[in-house]
Design an enzyme around this catalytic site. Structure first.
Site, PDB file in Angstrom:
ATOM      1  N   GLU A  70       0.844  -1.193   0.000  1.00 37.85           N
ATOM      2  CA  GLU A  70       0.000   0.000   0.000  1.00 37.85           C
ATOM      3  C   GLU A  70       0.879   1.242   0.000  1.00 37.85           C
ATOM      4  O   GLU A  70       1.729   1.395   0.887  1.00 37.85           O
ATOM      5  CB  GLU A  70      -0.891   0.040   1.254  1.00 37.85           C
ATOM      6  CG  GLU A  70      -2.126  -0.790   1.176  1.00 37.85           C
ATOM      7  CD  GLU A  70      -3.112  -0.440   2.284  1.00 37.85           C
ATOM      8  OE1 GLU A  70      -4.300  -0.743   2.119  1.00 37.85           O
ATOM      9  OE2 GLU A  70      -2.712   0.134   3.312  1.00 37.85           O
ATOM     10  N   CYS A  71       0.680   2.118  -0.956  1.00 37.11           N
ATOM     11  CA  CYS A  71       1.352   3.417  -1.017  1.00 37.11           C
ATOM     12  C   CYS A  71       2.864   3.253  -0.880  1.00 37.11           C
ATOM     13  O   CYS A  71       3.532   2.851  -1.818  1.00 37.11           O
ATOM     14  CB  CYS A  71       0.762   4.367   0.027  1.00 37.11           C
ATOM     15  SG  CYS A  71       1.121   6.108  -0.295  1.00 37.11           S
TER      16      CYS A  71
END
Length: 438
Positions: A328-329
């Site tokens: 994530e990210c």
């Protein structure tokens, strides 16, 4: 224990909400009050400060991303074993997005849903009587939201305070504190907000100073008395996001810290075992796990160390040959070919996806996202709809991977497909908050 609740909000971002919230939390804990805190909206930094101030895990409460039944469950969990739950608003009290009533993401949604009295923090710098007009407007804007008290922030002098209080008195809303503009301890910041709690160079001292500030300039007893009983019943059993495996290798250190507490708690409630490891310490994911999760964070600040972490990168590549890996990210950045830092230096990363990320050309990406998965993977089956948030400054250099999800913004406008997937590996800049349910 029957919990009571109270919201700390403001007319806008930067008005002093976090300062007042942390000061009250630290002061109440020091008094022996069983206090817990939650953050309205998707902010994943403030809950860690809340946890440090209270000694209890922080929570997010998001009226846009969480379905109503899950939202009520999150309230029950946040209020558990507490006599007071303090909810810190995000942005301004009524700031959200268009959509169904009560699901705009605004702090006011939560105040109205649960009858939370609002302590409004007013930045009165450069005004006196006008502060009363602002307070009157906020108090009358929505009949379901009760502004029960005010704290004045950035007060210039005793005379300044007197003029503001005299203007507010006819409204019948008590002023419960006034913070001089030079008396507020400053917390260090960086490009995504406050420096993380775990990285603060003197967090205990900072919280102690905030507690002293609250005791000196705020009527803490009066604030405590504002709390109203919370409508906590027997919540529906809902898991925000199904765990990606039974044993999850979770990257966890200063470079990988942005995982919502409620998601992690949901995985554990579903029976998953979490095995943390530190990429910055050159640790690899445990080979006996059946999924690996790289959360968001600040890998761009540690890109050199991560690029040199041969055991971590090699172990991650080996893991990805047989088991799911999701980023994530910040985790997504590390799964790519490389990260270009703010000075233009390129640092090689895992190379499991074909994109690259750059901070040499910074651009803010911010907002709610509604994602529909295009294939089965760690986030769920194809067709699963997830709600979450995007918040980063990286510029992505496109790769050749299959997209992870079809995406809309919070108001239903189509955006380009997001993320990438290749073999067992997937990732995107999307932070998942919860599955969408009717």
């Amino acid at each position: 224990m029957k919990a009571r609740g109270l919201m700390v909000a403001a007319p806008r971002s930067g008005g002093g909400k976090t300062t007042v919230t942390l000061g009250l939390l630290a002061a109440l804990r020091r008094r022996g009050v069983a206090v817990r805190a939650a953050k309205s909206g998707p902010d994943y930094i403030d809950p860690a400060f809340h946890a440090a101030a209270t000694g209890r895990e922080g929570r997010n409460l998001d009226s846009w991303a969480m379905p109503p039944a899950l939202l009520d469950r999150m309230l029950a969990e946040a209020a558990g074993e507490a006599s007071l739950l303090l909810v810190e608003g995000a942005m301004g009290l009524f700031d959200g997005i268009g959509g169904a009533p009560g699901r705009s993401g605004a702090p006011a949604d939560l105040a109205g849903r649960w009858g939370l009295p609002v302590l409004l923090v007013l930045d009165v710098s450069g005004q006196s009587g006008s502060a009363a007009a602002v307070l009157r407007g906020f108090a009358s804007h929505d009949a379901a939201v009760r502004v029960a008290g005010a704290v004045l922030n950035r007060v210039g002098s005793d005379r300044h305070r007197r003029l503001v209080e005299e203007a507010i008195t006819p409204l019948g809303i008590p002023v419960l504190g006034a913070l001089p503009r030079d008396a507020v301890p400053v917390l260090p910041e960086r490009h995504l907000g406050l420096v993380q709690a775990e990285e603060h160079p003197a967090l205990e001292a900072a919280l102690a100073a905030l507690a002293e500030m609250a005791e000196r300039y705020i009527d803490v007893n009066a604030v405590l008395a504002l709390g109203a009983p919370l409508p906590v019943g027997a919540p529906a059993r809902q898991v925000p996001l199904a765990p990606p495996g039974q044993r999850i290798a979770l990257a966890r250190d200063a470079a990988f810290s942005f995982l919502y507490p409620h998601v992690l708690a949901g995985w554990r409630a579903a029976g998953a075992e979490i095995l943390p490891f530190s990429p910055l310490a050159d640790e690899a994911p445990s080979a006996d796990c059946d999924a690996c999760w790289l959360p968001g964070g600040y890998p761009e600040l540690h890109a050199g160390r991560l690029a040199a972490a041969a055991r971590f990168l090699g172990g991650l590549r080996t893991f990805a040959t047989r088991r799911p890996v999701h980023g994530e990210c910040g985790g997504h950045m590390v799964l790519g070919q490389g990260i270009v830092d703010a000075e233009g230096a390129r640092h090689a990363m895992a190379g499991l996806l074909t994109h690259a990320s750059s901070f040499a050309r910074r651009r803010l990406h911010l907002g709610y996202r509604r994602a529909t998965l295009l294939a089965d993977g760690p986030l769920g089956a194809a067709g699963t709809v997830l709600r979450g948030h995007e918040f980063h400054y990286a510029t992505a250099e496109p790769g050749a991977d299959e997209p992870l999800a079809a995406v809309m913004d919070g108001e239903g406008r189509d955006l380009p497909p997001m993320g990438g997937r290749r073999g067992w590996v997937s990732g995107s800049f999307f932070h998942v908050i919860a599955r969408e349910t009717p």
